[in-house]
Design a protein around this motif. Structure first.
Motif: not given
Ligand SMILES: NC(=O)C1=CN([C@@H]2O[C@H](COP(=O)(O)OP(=O)(O)OC[C@H]3O[C@@H](n4cnc5c(N)ncnc54)[C@H](OP(=O)(O)O)[C@@H]3O)[C@@H](O)[C@H]2O)C=CC1
Ligand SMILES: Nc1nc2c(c(=O)[nH]1)N=C([C@H](O)[C@@H](O)CO)CN2
Length: 237
Positions: A56-58, A83-85, A134-136, A148-150, A152-154, A178-180
């Motif tokens: 989903f990077s484009s 999905a998140s980075l 899934m926000t934050d 930037a992360y915060a 885009t989550k907003a 979520p948090a932590a």
């Molecule tokens: N973990 C935590 O404590 C917290 C998590 N959150 C949110 O909860 C959700 C889950 O967290 P967590 O499990 O840690 O997430 P991860 O950091 O493990 O990422 C989840 C998945 O996002 C996918 N991803 C990343 N970039 C891309 C992309 N460009 N296109 C498609 N998929 C992509 C990856 O897929 P792949 O590796 O298979 O490519 C990865 O498996 C997220 O939205 C996160 O922001 C919020 C606060 C706290």
């Protein structure tokens, strides 16, 4: 008619994988997205989970996934945008590209997918249909080292309220902030000392608290436009 599948983006690891497995345990057909083929993806397939490649990077990558999803299923029970980075801010020529990656992933992908899957969700004959973002916790509070992360989550949190208003009673749209929840390997150097999140409650709780929240939202017929703060009380500190 068999149950309509539930889509979890980025469901090959950590929170997404845990929820994919629990949803399947509850009898839901599950579709996950992944970028990199690996044993975790193969293990999910062995359990009967459908794994669709997606990056989903484009905008092109997002639209390619939407086409693949529509070719795979005519209906959906729910979509969980997981999905998140979480990239730390950069202060060099790569700053804009980093922001753009998180914009595409956290905002443009949920926006375009929601618009295009409305018809798939409406084709679901079950009593409820859901979108979960899934926000934050930092979407509201901000984050000095993840600006930037915060931001885009907003934006994703705002999309929650807008799509809830747009889809009305037909499709519930809610968020989990979520948090932590789980160790982030890059933050725990060496030992297995639990992360101190600054929350009122012991951390990290693990993915079960997110699964409880997902199950609650899927089962609650009277919630939409809500943001569940699964953050150990940090939002009141
Ligand atoms: N973990 C935590 O404590 C917290 C998590 N959150 C949110 O909860 C959700 C889950 O967290 P967590 O499990 O840690 O997430 P991860 O950091 O493990 O990422 C989840 C998945 O996002 C996918 N991803 C990343 N970039 C891309 C992309 N460009 N296109 C498609 N998929 C992509 C990856 O897929 P792949 O590796 O298979 O490519 C990865 O498996 C997220 O939205 C996160 O922001 C919020 C606060 C706290
Ligand atoms: N995509 C991700 N987002 C977030 C993660 C993660 O691992 N991937 N982790 C957090 C946690 O709050 C952690 O960093 C503890 O500070 C936030 N978002």
């Amino acid at each position: 008619m068999s149950q309509a599948p539930i889509l979890i983006t980025g469901g090959a690891q950590r929170l997404g994988r845990y929820c994919a497995e629990r949803l399947q345990d509850d009898g839901h057909p599950v579709i996950i997205t992944y970028r990199r083929e690996r044993e975790a993806v193969a293990a999910l397939r062995r359990r009967g989970v459908t794994a669709l490649p997606a990056d989903f990077s484009s905008e092109a990558g997002i639209m390619a996934f939407i086409d693949a999803l529509k070719a795979h299923t005519p209906r959906l029970r729910a979509v969980i945008h997981n999905a998140s980075l979480r990239e730390a801010d950069r202060f060099d020529e790569q700053a804009g590209a980093a922001f753009e990656r998180m914009f595409h992933l956290h905002m443009q992908a949920p926006y375009l997918i929601n618009l295009h899957v409305q018809s798939l969700l409406m084709a679901c004959s079950e009593p409820m249909r859901d979108i979960i973002h899934m926000t934050d916790f930092v979407a509201t509070r901000g984050a000095s080292r993840h600006v930037a992360y915060a931001a885009t989550k907003a934006g994703l949190e705002s999309l929650t309220r807008s799509f809830a208003a747009l889809f009305g009673a037909d499709i519930k749209v809610n968020a989990i902030a979520p948090a932590a929840i789980m160790h982030d390997e890059s933050e725990v150097s060496g030992g297995s000392v639990p992360l101190r999140s600054g929350s009122l409650m012991p951390t990290p709780p693990g993915p079960g608290v997110i699964w409880q929240s997902v199950r609650y939202l899927l089962d609650n017929a009277y919630m939409t436009g809500a943001v569940l703060p699964v953050d150990g009380g940090r939002h009141v500190q």
